[in-house]
Design a protein around this motif. Structure first.
Motif, mmCIF file in Angstrom:
data_model
loop_
_atom_site.group_PDB
_atom_site.id
_atom_site.type_symbol
_atom_site.label_atom_id
_atom_site.label_comp_id
_atom_site.label_asym_id
_atom_site.label_seq_id
_atom_site.Cartn_x
_atom_site.Cartn_y
_atom_site.Cartn_z
ATOM 1 N N ALA A 226 46.342 43.962 21.740
ATOM 2 C CA ALA A 226 45.311 44.554 20.881
ATOM 3 C C ALA A 226 45.510 46.050 20.665
ATOM 4 C CB ALA A 226 43.906 44.256 21.430
ATOM 5 N N SER A 227 46.758 46.457 20.484
ATOM 6 C CA SER A 227 47.060 47.876 20.279
ATOM 7 C C SER A 227 47.875 48.136 19.022
ATOM 8 C CB SER A 227 47.784 48.436 21.511
ATOM 9 O OG SER A 227 46.963 48.304 22.648
ATOM 10 N N GLY A 228 47.948 47.162 18.126
ATOM 11 C CA GLY A 228 48.490 47.467 16.810
ATOM 12 C C GLY A 228 49.814 46.826 16.425
ATOM 13 N N LYS A 229 50.302 45.827 17.171
ATOM 14 C CA LYS A 229 51.583 45.205 16.788
ATOM 15 C C LYS A 229 51.464 44.458 15.454
ATOM 16 C CE LYS A 229 52.183 42.967 20.608
ATOM 17 N NZ LYS A 229 50.986 43.568 21.234
ATOM 18 N N THR A 230 50.465 43.563 15.359
ATOM 19 C CA THR A 230 50.324 42.780 14.134
ATOM 20 C C THR A 230 50.149 43.716 12.938
ATOM 21 O OG1 THR A 230 49.375 40.966 15.383
ATOM 22 C CG2 THR A 230 48.961 40.960 13.024
ATOM 23 N N ASN A 231 49.354 44.757 13.137
ATOM 24 C CA ASN A 231 49.123 45.699 12.044
ATOM 25 C C ASN A 231 50.389 46.411 11.610
ATOM 26 O OD1 ASN A 231 46.135 46.273 11.110
ATOM 27 N ND2 ASN A 231 46.110 45.490 13.202
ATOM 28 N N ASP B 48 54.628 39.725 17.790
ATOM 29 C CA ASP B 48 54.150 39.768 19.184
ATOM 30 C C ASP B 48 55.264 39.699 20.232
ATOM 31 O OD1 ASP B 48 51.746 39.919 20.864
ATOM 32 O OD2 ASP B 48 52.258 37.903 21.519
ATOM 33 N N VAL C 18 44.467 39.464 16.336
ATOM 34 C CA VAL C 18 43.115 39.980 16.574
ATOM 35 C C VAL C 18 42.376 40.060 15.242
ATOM 36 C CG1 VAL C 18 41.787 41.994 17.345
ATOM 37 C CG2 VAL C 18 43.957 41.415 18.489
ATOM 38 N N PRO D 284 38.852 41.286 14.664
ATOM 39 C CA PRO D 284 38.074 42.507 14.396
ATOM 40 C C PRO D 284 38.960 43.691 13.986
ATOM 41 C CG PRO D 284 37.237 41.449 16.358
ATOM 42 C CD PRO D 284 38.501 40.724 15.982
ATOM 43 N N ARG E 112 40.127 35.710 17.090
ATOM 44 C CA ARG E 112 41.496 35.710 16.547
ATOM 45 C C ARG E 112 41.655 34.737 15.391
ATOM 46 N NH1 ARG E 112 45.802 38.446 19.812
ATOM 47 N NH2 ARG E 112 44.601 39.566 21.384
ATOM 48 N N ARG F 5 47.597 52.842 23.229
ATOM 49 C CA ARG F 5 46.388 53.623 22.945
ATOM 50 C C ARG F 5 46.243 54.722 23.968
ATOM 51 N NH1 ARG F 5 42.191 50.985 20.064
ATOM 52 N NH2 ARG F 5 43.041 48.995 19.379
ATOM 53 N N TRP G 179 49.289 56.270 17.973
ATOM 54 C CA TRP G 179 48.457 56.442 16.767
ATOM 55 C C TRP G 179 47.029 56.851 17.149
ATOM 56 C CZ3 TRP G 179 52.847 55.830 14.829
ATOM 57 C CH2 TRP G 179 53.550 54.648 14.665
ATOM 58 N N PHE G 180 46.724 56.868 18.430
ATOM 59 C CA PHE G 180 45.312 56.855 18.859
ATOM 60 C C PHE G 180 44.826 58.171 19.478
ATOM 61 C CE2 PHE G 180 46.958 52.507 18.878
ATOM 62 C CZ PHE G 180 45.997 51.818 18.152
ATOM 63 N N GLY H 216 46.574 56.448 10.822
ATOM 64 C CA GLY H 216 47.084 55.147 11.291
ATOM 65 C C GLY H 216 47.385 54.159 10.179
ATOM 66 N N TYR H 217 47.466 52.871 10.560
ATOM 67 C CA TYR H 217 47.724 51.756 9.634
ATOM 68 C C TYR H 217 48.880 52.079 8.665
ATOM 69 C CZ TYR H 217 43.371 50.168 11.716
ATOM 70 O OH TYR H 217 42.414 49.794 12.607
ATOM 71 N N ASN I 289 51.226 54.984 9.043
ATOM 72 C CA ASN I 289 52.208 55.038 10.129
ATOM 73 C C ASN I 289 53.644 54.991 9.598
ATOM 74 O OD1 ASN I 289 50.209 55.201 12.090
ATOM 75 N ND2 ASN I 289 50.062 52.971 12.310
HETATM 76 P P1 GTP Z 1 47.906 41.312 20.507
HETATM 77 O O1 GTP Z 1 47.896 40.185 19.528
HETATM 78 O O2 GTP Z 1 46.797 41.239 21.485
HETATM 79 O O3 GTP Z 1 49.214 41.464 21.207
HETATM 80 O O4 GTP Z 1 47.535 42.658 19.673
HETATM 81 P P2 GTP Z 1 48.342 43.591 18.659
HETATM 82 O O5 GTP Z 1 49.146 44.577 19.421
HETATM 83 O O6 GTP Z 1 49.054 42.778 17.648
HETATM 84 O O7 GTP Z 1 47.169 44.436 17.967
HETATM 85 P P3 GTP Z 1 46.597 44.416 16.462
HETATM 86 O O8 GTP Z 1 47.616 44.830 15.451
HETATM 87 O O9 GTP Z 1 45.925 43.119 16.239
HETATM 88 O O10 GTP Z 1 45.516 45.581 16.531
HETATM 89 C C1 GTP Z 1 44.418 45.545 17.428
HETATM 90 C C2 GTP Z 1 43.351 46.498 16.986
HETATM 91 O O11 GTP Z 1 43.879 47.835 16.821
HETATM 92 C C3 GTP Z 1 42.721 46.110 15.658
HETATM 93 O O12 GTP Z 1 41.317 46.212 15.777
HETATM 94 C C4 GTP Z 1 43.252 47.139 14.702
HETATM 95 O O13 GTP Z 1 42.338 47.368 13.661
HETATM 96 C C5 GTP Z 1 43.513 48.383 15.575
HETATM 97 N N1 GTP Z 1 44.649 49.189 15.047
HETATM 98 C C6 GTP Z 1 45.871 48.709 14.709
HETATM 99 N N2 GTP Z 1 46.670 49.688 14.206
HETATM 100 C C7 GTP Z 1 45.945 50.827 14.255
HETATM 101 C C8 GTP Z 1 46.234 52.192 13.873
HETATM 102 O O14 GTP Z 1 47.309 52.557 13.406
HETATM 103 N N3 GTP Z 1 45.232 53.109 14.087
HETATM 104 C C9 GTP Z 1 44.021 52.755 14.615
HETATM 105 N N4 GTP Z 1 43.104 53.702 14.788
HETATM 106 N N5 GTP Z 1 43.716 51.473 14.956
HETATM 107 C C10 GTP Z 1 44.659 50.515 14.794
#
Ligand code: GTP
Ligand code: SPV
Ligand code: MN
Length: 580
Positions: A247-252, A273, A297, A299, A364, A395, A474-475, A487-488, A491
């Motif tokens: 939940a720290s931004g991989k999918t994003n 992942d 994730v 949310p 999810r 983060r 990014w945090f 972010g997003y 990046n």
């Molecule tokens: P897992 O599936 O648990 O391994 O998570 P993940 O690392 O793929 O994380 P994901 O991309 O789903 O992001 C988790 C949360 O971080 C989401 O609520 C995003 O909105 C937030 N997030 C992702 N990228 C950024 C960014 O660049 N900046 C900020 N501020 N928040 C971000």
């Protein structure tokens, strides 16, 4: 390790005593049948077929909503081989405990036997697993997340090898929940949870914990990394593997819509992942994505922050623990639209807007990767993609700059190994606490992390030209608790600097913690940042780092003689330079 599938299934049947055994062939008909059964018993709810065709909502047991690290064990013969990073019990004790739990646990239920492949069909890097489960939700999810059925049996028939994983929901009671791994015999037993990484055994249990152990013996790496291609204006694509904690931004990042698209910089998704990394015959690092779907994730995911994910999930997807609108569409915090009247929360009760989130923070979506509009042409390439840069990130509200380049491979291993991260809702426990999370693998490394660090160091020596290594954050926040960096999609500006560095361009300043970009070497055209935000987000914080390095030293200490001297040396060097 050759193994006989029929005899293992027979043993499991005798132990768990299911009413019926169903072998999964991976067909669309089978998926429909699984869904039909769950719609009937209420464990799935059909979403609006006009806007979310073939999509369903599942609500898990409210006590079972995230991975449970405290109930997850790595069982090696010697305790030291599991290391201070893992919970341990002896393999014999583990098997005894599990057999007691599983005895008769599937009475009256169907046992699904799910042969699956992790990795593209026909890849020399792919491996077979077989999950046995009494959860149709797990069986349907495995259909999306892995390559199920005949293809897997074919590979098994050739290799006679598979990783067995026995799973049962049991009664879902937290005090009878246990997830154990026996890396030496490459097997997994998981009892009492139906959620995510606890139950979809191909993912964290096999593709990370068991695979990391196998990889060390076989000369490759299994990592908690997304894989993406970065296309430049000339059309050339450079691939990167990026490790962030849960939940720290991989999918994003993997699905990013580049804000520099008009300038010709574009992202292609290979995986979001997990990466399996091998050294090819030319001495280059190559990566495959072992998965076939995304378990992302919900949310915070919106058309604003991640339109690609939003498009990926709009059909053939399963949503878990999200909120439900009266028009039978999914909703969550950060969806981008106001919560509609009559919203049902993730428990299925009318949402009271009383400060409690409507969707669970770890809710999810499960979607096929092939639906991703920017999926790479090479995502199922049996040979994988060549990796030019490795990026670690997490983060951190303070101390850690937006981006740092490691001096060399050894220093890069130190940057990864020393990474601290604020915890998230992806695992049960406190959220937002900084803990060390080396390479984002703390919950997933199937052996002693001291040995893991040595192994990472040795990989550098075997590579003809090791990828450059970076650390990103990014945090980082300002004095008012606001993110300094947007972010997003923005990046991409950092990735572009990383690409420059891969090509021996881009300006840097040398600091004790690594090479930092000069502010003018990051493209900020068209970006509205607060005054000084760029300087602040890039800054080297000497005082913060003095505290950081003490914490790193304390963390490393627990690995005692298993910690490679190179890493103690990096700590000493850094300490000396910080006190100058
Ligand atoms: P897992 O599936 O648990 O391994 O998570 P993940 O690392 O793929 O994380 P994901 O991309 O789903 O992001 C988790 C949360 O971080 C989401 O609520 C995003 O909105 C937030 N997030 C992702 N990228 C950024 C960014 O660049 N900046 C900020 N501020 N928040 C971000
Ligand atoms: C993670 O926690 O890193 C995930 C989700 O990717 S789970 O599959 O539940 O482990
Ligand atoms: Mn993950």
């Amino acid at each position: 390790m050759t193994r006989d599938l029929q005899s293992w299934v027979k043993e499991c049947v005798e132990l768990a005593q299911p009413e019926k055994v169903s072998w999964c062939d991976g067909s669309a008909t089978e998926y429909k049948e699984l869904v039909r059964g769950m719609l009937k018993d209420g464990s799935l709810i059909e979403l609006n077929p006009a806007t979310y065709p073939n999509c369903f909502l599942h609500r898990s047991n409210p006590n079972d909503v995230a991975r449970t690290e405290q109930l997850t064990f790595v069982c090696t013969t010697n305790k030291d081989d599991a290391g201070p990073n893992n919970n341990w019990m002896s393999p014999d004790a583990a098997k005894q405990k599990m057999k007691l739990l599983f005895r008769g646990s599937m009475r009256g239920r169907t046992m699904y036997v799910i042969p699956y492949i992790m990795g593209p069909v026909g890849s020399p890097y792919s491996k077979v697993g077989v999950e046995i489960t009494d959860s149709p939700y797990v069986a349907a999810s495995m259909h999306i997340m892995t390559r199920v059925g005949t293809v897997a049996l074919d590979q098994y028939t050739r290799d006679r090898e598979f990783v067995p994983g026995l799973h049962s929901l049991g009664d879902c009671s937290p005090d009878r929940r246990l997830i154990v791994h026996l890396p030496e015999e490459r097997s997994i037993w998981s009892f009492g949870s139906g959620y995510g990484g606890n139950a979809l055994l191909g993912k964290k249990c096999f593709a990370l914990r068991i695979a990391s152990f196998m990889a060390r013996h076989e000369g490759w790496l299994a990592e908690h990394m997304l894989i993406m291609g970065l296309e430049d204006p000339s059309g050339e694509v450079t691939y990167m593997a990026v490790a962030f904690p849960s939940a720290s931004g991989k999918t994003n990042l993997a699905m990013m819509v580049s804000s520099l698209g008009e300038k010709g910089y574009k992202v292609w998704t290979v995986g979001d992942d997990i990466a399996w990394l091998s050294i090819d015959s030319e001495g280059r690092l190559r990566a495959i994505n072992p998965e076939a779907g995304f378990f992302g994730v919900a949310p915070g995911t919106s058309h604003e922050t991640n339109p690609i994910a939003m498009h990926t999930m709009e059909k053939n997807s399963i949503f878990t623990n999200v909120a439900l609108t009266p028009s039978k569409e999914p909703w969550w915090e950060g969806f981008g639209t106001p919560p509609p009247a009559g919203l049902l929360d993730w428990h299925g009760k009318t949402w009271m807007n009383d400060g409690k989130p409507a969707a669970h923070p770890n809710s999810r979506f499960t979607s096929p990767a092939r639906q991703c509009p920017i999926i790479s042409r090479h995502w199922e390439d049996p040979q994988g993609v060549p990796i030019s840069a490795i990026v670690f990130g997490s983060r951190r509200s303070d101390t850690i700059p937006l981006v740092t380049q490691a001096f060399n491979w050894e220093h890069g291993v130190f940057l990864g190994a020393s990474m601290g991260a604020e915890t998230t809702a992806a695992a049960t426990g406190a959220v937002g606490v900084v803990r060390r999370d080396p390479m984002a693998m703390r919950p997933f490394c199937g052996y002693n992390m001291g040995d893991y660090f040595s192994y990472w160091l040795s990989m550098g020596k075997r590579l003809k030209k090791p990828p450059l290594v970076f650390r990103v954050n990014w945090f980082r926040k300002d004095g008012n608790g606001k993110f300094l960096w947007p972010g997003y999609g923005e990046n991409i500006r950092v990735l572009r600097w990383i690409l420059d560095r891969v090509r021996d361009k881009g300006k840097v300043v040398r600091t004790p913690i690594g090479l930092l970009p000069t502010p003018d070497s990051i493209d900020t055209a068209g970006l509205s940042l607060k005054p000084n935000a760029l300087q602040d987000v890039l800054a080297f914080d000497r005082i913060g780092w003095k505290k950081e390095v003490d914490d790193i030293e304390g963390f490393f200490h627990q690995f005692s003689e298993r910690l490679p001297v190179e890493l103690s040396q990096e700590v000493l060097n850094l300490k000396n330079q910080l006190s100058d």
